[in-house]
Design a protein around this motif. Structure first.
Motif, PDB file in Angstrom:
ATOM      1  N   ALA B  38       0.836  -1.193   0.000  1.00  0.00           N
ATOM      2  CA  ALA B  38       0.000   0.000   0.000  1.00  0.00           C
ATOM      3  C   ALA B  38       0.874   1.247   0.000  1.00  0.00           C
ATOM      4  O   ALA B  38       0.609   2.212  -0.734  1.00  0.00           O
ATOM      5  N   GLU B  39       1.931   1.220   0.773  1.00  0.00           N
ATOM      6  CA  GLU B  39       2.821   2.375   0.830  1.00  0.00           C
ATOM      7  C   GLU B  39       3.524   2.589  -0.506  1.00  0.00           C
ATOM      8  O   GLU B  39       3.623   3.716  -0.998  1.00  0.00           O
ATOM      9  N   ASP B  40       3.977   1.499  -1.105  1.00  0.00           N
ATOM     10  CA  ASP B  40       4.602   1.623  -2.416  1.00  0.00           C
ATOM     11  C   ASP B  40       3.634   2.237  -3.419  1.00  0.00           C
ATOM     12  O   ASP B  40       4.011   3.079  -4.236  1.00  0.00           O
ATOM     13  N   TYR B  41       2.392   1.806  -3.352  1.00  0.00           N
ATOM     14  CA  TYR B  41       1.392   2.320  -4.301  1.00  0.00           C
ATOM     15  C   TYR B  41       1.140   3.808  -4.106  1.00  0.00           C
ATOM     16  O   TYR B  41       1.183   4.572  -5.065  1.00  0.00           O
ATOM     17  N   VAL B  42       0.843   4.225  -2.899  1.00  0.00           N
ATOM     18  CA  VAL B  42       0.530   5.643  -2.725  1.00  0.00           C
ATOM     19  C   VAL B  42       1.739   6.509  -3.067  1.00  0.00           C
ATOM     20  O   VAL B  42       1.598   7.581  -3.662  1.00  0.00           O
ATOM     21  N   GLU B  43       2.909   6.001  -2.741  1.00  0.00           N
ATOM     22  CA  GLU B  43       4.116   6.746  -3.070  1.00  0.00           C
ATOM     23  C   GLU B  43       4.243   6.904  -4.588  1.00  0.00           C
ATOM     24  O   GLU B  43       4.495   8.007  -5.093  1.00  0.00           O
TER      25      GLU B  43
END
Lengths: 152, 152
Positions: B38-43
């Motif tokens: 999820a963090e990779d995606y939002v980033e």
DNA sequence: CCCGATTCTTAGCTAAGGCTAACTTATACA
DNA sequence: TGTATAAGTTAGCCTTAGCTAAGAATCGGG
């Protein structure tokens, strides 16, 4: 959709690599993520054998904070992958491959841990962070960590 | 099964924490692992919006090196979790929560990256390792990384 | 030696994160 | 403006990693 990169004065400099390079990077990370659990297991199994002479599923479950069936299932996978050997209802042993992997993990873990402590982190936090970080450091980074930790 | 810890002169000092403490550590790591994607995606979404003005699934797929349906599925999850908003067949936007998370991630990423480069790593390897490491550094470690990177 | 407690496994559920094949929608240009 | 192509989604498959409930094996103390 226009590329603003070439002309932009990017205040924050987002990842500027070509998409393909970036994809390779994520492939590396995904690969690492897939192996993390296996590495945690062999590392713990080696520790348990070292401490107690054997590695029992019940102890693995306790240390990881998961339930017994989860451990059974994961151990089956590790056996399938040739990292451990086991018989039903008995404790677990590392294969040669498993032992090698465990040693590698232990080495990485030690280096990361010593590095973090040397950097000034308290031992508990260092241990926690090392657990997460150790699976994602390249050999190059490891070498730098090591020389930092060993510096006079 | 006897505990060899108390009397042992442990050459390699395996993890000596109580099982419960160790289990907490792994719980932390598992939690971090659950949020990584999820963090990779939002980033990445934030980056794409910043670079191109919009974040299209096809670009997300290319950068991550995965197929389009995988992206669709993950975006649905992120929407369900309130990190993004989207309409069918259109590009993606971050919610307030998503933007906040993206900023946090970006900050961590920058600090880890600058730290690794300052330590002497080449930029490509630094970028790769940062991707893996950024999800597993505590605030304490981050603070130490930052002051090391900023030191004269 | 046997019976209760502990340990381990099996069965079956959930959710995530990959994939392909096939379908729908949007876009762009002739 | 119509239609081919590009983009996105849906359906359906697989694997992993959790869980609970329930059954099987092992172990130890009487």
């Amino acid at each position: 959709m226009t590329d603003q990169t070439s002309q932009a004065s990017d205040d924050l400099a987002p990842d500027s690599r070509a998409p393909e390079a970036q994809a390779n990077g994520f492939a590396t990370v995904r690969e690492a993520r897939r192996n993390e659990l296996a590495e945690d297991y062999v590392e713990l199994i080696a520790d348990l054998i070292h401490q107690y002479g054997e590695a029992r599923p019940v102890d693995i479950a306790e240390r990881f904070g998961v339930r017994a069936p989860t451990v059974t299932k994961t151990l089956n996978r590790l056996a399938r992958e040739g990292l451990i050997t086991r018989e039903k209802y008995r404790s677990v042993f590392l294969t040669e491959a498993g032992r090698t992997l465990a040693q590698e993990c232990r080495r990485r873990h030690e280096i990361v841990l010593r590095f973090l402590i040397r950097l000034g982190l308290d031992p508990e936090t260092a241990e926690r962070d090392a657990e997460g970080i150790e699976h994602h450091v390249s050999e190059q980074t490891l070498a730098l960590f090591e020389s930092y930790a060993n510096r006079p």
